[in-house]
Design a protein around this motif. Structure first.
Motif, PDB file in Angstrom:
ATOM      1  N   ALA A 239      44.953  37.231  83.519  1.00 24.45           N
ATOM      2  CA  ALA A 239      45.283  38.538  82.767  1.00 24.45           C
ATOM      3  C   ALA A 239      44.276  39.257  82.426  1.00 24.45           C
ATOM      4  O   ALA A 239      44.402  40.563  81.839  1.00 24.45           O
ATOM      5  CB  ALA A 239      46.077  37.913  81.810  1.00 24.45           C
ATOM      6  N   VAL A 240      43.080  38.820  82.236  1.00 24.05           N
ATOM      7  CA  VAL A 240      41.967  39.505  81.694  1.00 24.05           C
ATOM      8  C   VAL A 240      40.625  38.773  82.454  1.00 24.05           C
ATOM      9  O   VAL A 240      40.736  37.867  83.010  1.00 24.05           O
ATOM     10  CB  VAL A 240      41.829  39.448  80.045  1.00 24.05           C
ATOM     11  N   GLU A 241      39.578  39.435  82.223  1.00 22.79           N
ATOM     12  CA  GLU A 241      38.202  38.841  82.446  1.00 22.79           C
ATOM     13  C   GLU A 241      37.870  37.770  81.739  1.00 22.79           C
ATOM     14  O   GLU A 241      37.643  37.756  80.645  1.00 22.79           O
ATOM     15  CB  GLU A 241      36.941  40.098  82.629  1.00 22.79           C
ATOM     16  N   ASN A 242      38.412  36.601  82.112  1.00 26.23           N
ATOM     17  CA  ASN A 242      38.380  35.334  81.549  1.00 26.23           C
ATOM     18  C   ASN A 242      37.039  34.699  81.200  1.00 26.23           C
ATOM     19  O   ASN A 242      36.114  34.736  82.185  1.00 26.23           O
ATOM     20  CB  ASN A 242      39.364  34.187  82.299  1.00 26.23           C
ATOM     21  N   ASN A 243      36.953  34.293  79.950  1.00 29.28           N
ATOM     22  CA  ASN A 243      35.721  33.575  79.716  1.00 29.28           C
ATOM     23  C   ASN A 243      36.152  32.636  78.220  1.00 29.28           C
ATOM     24  O   ASN A 243      37.471  32.741  77.873  1.00 29.28           O
ATOM     25  CB  ASN A 243      34.763  34.425  79.291  1.00 29.28           C
ATOM     26  N   ARG A 244      35.429  32.046  77.561  1.00 29.24           N
ATOM     27  CA  ARG A 244      35.529  31.382  76.440  1.00 29.24           C
ATOM     28  C   ARG A 244      36.355  32.438  75.377  1.00 29.24           C
ATOM     29  O   ARG A 244      36.994  31.679  74.323  1.00 29.24           O
ATOM     30  CB  ARG A 244      34.389  30.907  75.973  1.00 29.24           C
ATOM     31  N   ARG A 245      36.080  33.429  75.159  1.00 24.68           N
ATOM     32  CA  ARG A 245      36.905  34.484  74.173  1.00 24.68           C
ATOM     33  C   ARG A 245      38.179  34.613  74.353  1.00 24.68           C
ATOM     34  O   ARG A 245      38.725  34.754  73.389  1.00 24.68           O
ATOM     35  CB  ARG A 245      36.141  35.797  74.403  1.00 24.68           C
ATOM     36  N   THR A 246      38.932  34.306  75.645  1.00 25.19           N
ATOM     37  CA  THR A 246      40.259  34.337  75.813  1.00 25.19           C
ATOM     38  C   THR A 246      40.833  32.946  75.788  1.00 25.19           C
ATOM     39  O   THR A 246      41.964  32.957  76.388  1.00 25.19           O
ATOM     40  CB  THR A 246      40.554  35.246  77.072  1.00 25.19           C
ATOM     41  N   SER A 247      40.305  31.822  75.636  1.00 22.81           N
ATOM     42  CA  SER A 247      40.624  30.540  75.699  1.00 22.81           C
ATOM     43  C   SER A 247      41.529  30.260  74.451  1.00 22.81           C
ATOM     44  O   SER A 247      41.195  30.787  73.343  1.00 22.81           O
ATOM     45  CB  SER A 247      39.594  29.575  75.996  1.00 22.81           C
ATOM     46  N   GLY A 248      42.068  29.172  74.528  1.00 27.02           N
ATOM     47  CA  GLY A 248      42.793  28.576  73.132  1.00 27.02           C
ATOM     48  C   GLY A 248      43.810  29.526  72.623  1.00 27.02           C
ATOM     49  O   GLY A 248      44.174  29.538  71.358  1.00 27.02           O
ATOM     50  N   VAL A 249      44.327  30.387  73.318  1.00 23.46           N
ATOM     51  CA  VAL A 249      45.439  31.450  72.990  1.00 23.46           C
ATOM     52  C   VAL A 249      46.527  30.814  72.314  1.00 23.46           C
ATOM     53  O   VAL A 249      47.138  29.622  72.651  1.00 23.46           O
ATOM     54  CB  VAL A 249      46.087  32.390  73.977  1.00 23.46           C
ATOM     55  N   ARG A 250      47.114  31.317  71.037  1.00 19.81           N
ATOM     56  CA  ARG A 250      48.135  30.408  70.334  1.00 19.81           C
ATOM     57  C   ARG A 250      49.222  31.631  70.223  1.00 19.81           C
ATOM     58  O   ARG A 250      50.496  31.229  69.632  1.00 19.81           O
ATOM     59  CB  ARG A 250      47.698  29.973  69.103  1.00 19.81           C
ATOM     60  N   VAL A 251      49.027  32.782  70.246  1.00 18.46           N
ATOM     61  CA  VAL A 251      49.822  34.017  70.073  1.00 18.46           C
ATOM     62  C   VAL A 251      49.636  34.851  70.804  1.00 18.46           C
ATOM     63  O   VAL A 251      48.594  35.460  71.072  1.00 18.46           O
ATOM     64  CB  VAL A 251      50.284  34.270  68.590  1.00 18.46           C
ATOM     65  N   LEU A 252      50.635  35.604  71.514  1.00 15.40           N
ATOM     66  CA  LEU A 252      50.745  37.084  71.864  1.00 15.40           C
ATOM     67  C   LEU A 252      51.882  37.773  71.800  1.00 15.40           C
ATOM     68  O   LEU A 252      52.934  37.323  71.581  1.00 15.40           O
ATOM     69  CB  LEU A 252      50.909  36.766  73.627  1.00 15.40           C
ATOM     70  N   ILE A 253      51.616  38.873  71.039  1.00 19.46           N
ATOM     71  CA  ILE A 253      52.594  39.937  70.628  1.00 19.46           C
ATOM     72  C   ILE A 253      52.644  41.086  71.179  1.00 19.46           C
ATOM     73  O   ILE A 253      51.656  41.921  71.292  1.00 19.46           O
ATOM     74  CB  ILE A 253      52.457  40.186  69.228  1.00 19.46           C
ATOM     75  N   PRO A 254      53.811  41.663  72.024  1.00 23.10           N
ATOM     76  CA  PRO A 254      53.634  42.700  72.754  1.00 23.10           C
ATOM     77  C   PRO A 254      53.505  44.186  71.932  1.00 23.10           C
ATOM     78  O   PRO A 254      54.005  43.909  70.793  1.00 23.10           O
ATOM     79  CB  PRO A 254      55.200  42.916  73.473  1.00 23.10           C
TER      80      PRO A 254
END
Length: 361
Positions: A239-254
């Motif tokens: 979904a994005v240029e993935n790395n540790r910053r985008t890991s461990g997602v717990r919520v996505l709000i449109p």
């Protein structure tokens, strides 16, 4: 809690606070009796006192009485006060605990209904996720899946093999009459009450978050490799240029042109839409351990471990933190959902917390 009660006892006998204490006592009685007209009147009086009050300690007590309602497990039969997951459906709050309790709390009746009692166990029994469709509520634990049928009032357990592969289930999304499950292993599983299908996605490992959007796009958050999306054809894309910053997602709000995201370990960030992918931008905040979030009528609210509740204004995107000094009983929140105008929050040891959105004005 004991310190707070001692503080209230001290304030009771301090003359400047005596009148407010009488109002608080009347409010408590009105709430117990369900006298909503009197509750509204008393809240207006307390609000008037709050607007004039300068003492920060007294303001904390008044704010808690006005906008925060603690719901304990006393008399509920729930074994473990550690709420691991919750979901608000209509008037009901469905909760799961670290020890496997499954229960429903009726906001209008102010009453608990226990569906399954937890127990001490060497095995991990935590209820990790709860999802709902029109007439079914699904509960996902590390090693089991339960479904409550609201038409019959019965709780069913899915017929799954008792194997190691089914002891790492941790994320959940609705899919037709069944559910899609992310595990600590690889790929996804589609589970019905009496059957299951293993969906092979080698790129999806340790999927701890699943979110299906209105356009049927499925987002899968992993603990180590970032955020992915699964399109209608079943194709997996970063979904994005993935790395540790985008890991461990717990919520996505449109949002209008992207997603507002929260991570367990990396705080809050924005994902702005550019073509088929998103650009990442950090939202700088002291809160790193985001456990959940929800859009509200006027903004967004996030639960966290260690930093209480974080409210983001929907107009200017400014952040406001709420902790002990603002009237909250704890800084550790495991889950959150919204039922206008209330935020329903799960805690580690304080039961449920119902917070009116006006608390963040």
């Amino acid at each position: 809690m004991r310190a707070f009660l001692i503080f209230c006892f001290f304030l009771w006998f301090s003359s400047p606070f005596y009148g407010e204490n009488l109002l608080l006592e009347e409010l408590e009685t009105a709430v117990e009796n369900g006298n909503y007209h009197r509750i509204l009147s008393l809240r207006n009086e307390i609000l008037g006192s709050l607007e004039k009050e300068k003492d920060p300690l007294i303001r904390t007590v008044l704010k808690r009485a006005l906008w925060i309602d603690g719901i304990s497990f006393t008399g509920s039969g729930v074994f473990d006060p550690f709420i691991s997951s919750l979901k608000v459906v209509d008037d009901d709050v469905w909760i799961g605990t670290r020890s496997g309790d499954i229960a429903r709390y009726s906001l209008s009746e102010r009453q608990w209904f226990l569906l399954q009692q937890g127990a001490p166990s060497l095995a991990i029994r935590s209820v990790n996720a709860i999802e709902a469709d029109r007439d079914r509520i699904w509960f996902l634990s590390y090693g089991s899946v339960h479904m409550y049928d609201r038409r019959t009032g019965r709780l069913f357990r899915a017929d799954l093999p008792d194997s190691v592969a089914y002891r790492g289930m941790q994320s959940l999304s609705m899919l037709g009459r069944g559910v899609l499950v992310g595990t600590q292993g690889q790929g996804l599983r589609r589970i019905l009450l009496r059957e299951e299908t293993n969906l092979s996605y080698p790129d999806l490992k340790n999927v701890s978050y699943l979110k299906q959007m209105d356009d049927d796009t499925l987002y899968a958050g992993t603990e180590e490799h970032g955020l992915f999306l699964v399109d209608r054809a079943g194709k997996i894309l970063p979904a994005v240029e993935n790395n540790r910053r985008t890991s461990g997602v717990r919520v996505l709000i449109p949002m209008e042109n992207g997603l507002l995201a929260g991570s367990y370990g990396n705080g809050l960030f924005l994902l702005e839409k550019t073509g088929n992918r998103f650009d990442y931008s950090k939202i700088y905040t002291a809160a790193h351990w985001i456990t959940g979030g929800s859009a509200t009528a006027r903004g967004y609210c996030f639960s966290s471990l260690g930093n209480g509740l974080i409210y983001m204004d929907g107009n200017d995107m400014s952040l406001h933190f709420a902790g002990i000094e603002e009237g909250l009983p704890t800084l550790d929140y495991t889950s959150i959902d919204y039922s206008a105008p209330y935020l329903i929050c799960g805690t580690q040891d304080q039961g449920l917390l119902v917070v009116h959105e006006d608390f963040f004005k």
